[in-house]
Motif scaffolding. Sequence first.
Motif, short mmCIF file in Angstrom:
data_model
loop_
_atom_site.label_atom_id
_atom_site.label_comp_id
_atom_site.label_asym_id
_atom_site.label_seq_id
_atom_site.Cartn_x
_atom_site.Cartn_y
_atom_site.Cartn_z
N HIS A 165 -3.03 0.70 -3.95
CA HIS A 165 -2.29 -0.57 -3.91
C HIS A 165 -2.58 -1.34 -5.20
CE1 HIS A 165 -5.94 -2.90 -3.15
NE2 HIS A 165 -6.23 -2.11 -2.14
N GLU A 214 0.82 -1.21 0.00
CA GLU A 214 0.00 0.00 0.00
C GLU A 214 0.86 1.26 0.00
OE1 GLU A 214 -4.01 0.86 2.25
OE2 GLU A 214 -2.32 1.18 3.59
N LYS A 215 0.35 2.30 -0.69
CA LYS A 215 0.99 3.60 -0.71
C LYS A 215 -0.06 4.67 -0.41
CE LYS A 215 4.39 2.29 -4.25
NZ LYS A 215 4.89 2.58 -5.62
N THR A 216 0.37 5.76 0.21
CA THR A 216 -0.51 6.89 0.49
C THR A 216 -0.20 8.01 -0.49
OG1 THR A 216 -0.56 6.36 2.84
CG2 THR A 216 -1.25 8.57 2.22
N GLU A 217 -1.28 8.58 -1.08
CA GLU A 217 -1.05 9.68 -2.01
C GLU A 217 -2.27 10.60 -2.07
OE1 GLU A 217 -2.78 8.04 -6.18
OE2 GLU A 217 -0.62 7.93 -5.95
#
Length: 316
Positions: free
Chosen positions: A249, A240-243
């Motif tokens: 994800h 998962e990545k935060t943006e």
Amino acid sequence: MSTAIDPELVARFKAALDRLNPDGGKIGLAVSGGPDSMAMLLLAQEAIPGQFEVATVDHGLRPEAKDECALVLTACEERGVPCEVLTVKVGEGNVQAKAREARYAALDRWGKRRRIRTLATAHHANDQMETILMRLNRGCGTSGLSAIRDRTYVSRWRALVRPLLSFSRGELGKVVESARIAVAHDPSNADTSFERIQIRSALSQIDCLDPKGFSVSAQHMEDADMLCEWAVNMWLSDNEKTEKGGLRHPVPIARYMHFPILETQFRLMGATPRGRDLAQLMDQLRKGKGGNVAGILVKVDKGDWVYRPEPPRRTG
């Protein structure tokens, strides 16, 4: 004051409390005056005398509420049990949800003031069975089918336990009958506009269902959900990545991970959609499309699932 309660029921109640409140601290009972919560009061008097207090909540929604609270006060006074009436104001909207929210907030404040770290409610096996059937009807996953959990929290410092989940409504009724104690009857329990009451009415025509069996299955489902949650969190920690205020994800290769991952992501973003709505969204995502569920926008972008809160609507 003796209540001539079946010793086996008292022992079972005491065992549940020992498991749910292992440090043996004082417990706060939420007693409405109905037969189930009054049975809990009677069981506690036999199992843990002097180790609990009672709070009863007046939501101000029905004129009978004051008399019901007075009934609880009288029962406690006769048994030397400390009891307090908590008066709350219910906000506008879904009355049942708002009343529940106000009730737990008031119980939390009361617990803090009385230095009680564990609160108990009288949810029982029949409540569990009804909840499971309602959630099956909504297409819930393992989290929803865990239904009523025997230990949760109303706040960071206040546990909420449900020691009666192994008791049937019939057993609790016998506890009240043996004590010949007055109880209140909430008229909303006969209002068939509520889904739960419709389910309860249908179940009354079926003799072969065992509420305790449903409670055992709910416990197994909770265990399965905890395992599922662990696996999902492990996967998300790697992928998962935060943006831009959202989450992203890659699409999980294993299709069986799709629903629990969606369920977890919505929960982390503060949304609780119905299972069938999540299932429909999952089908859309698998087709490369997206959707808006419970105020969360989800779409497919460059092979990823991207989640963002729905932007506020313009006014004026």
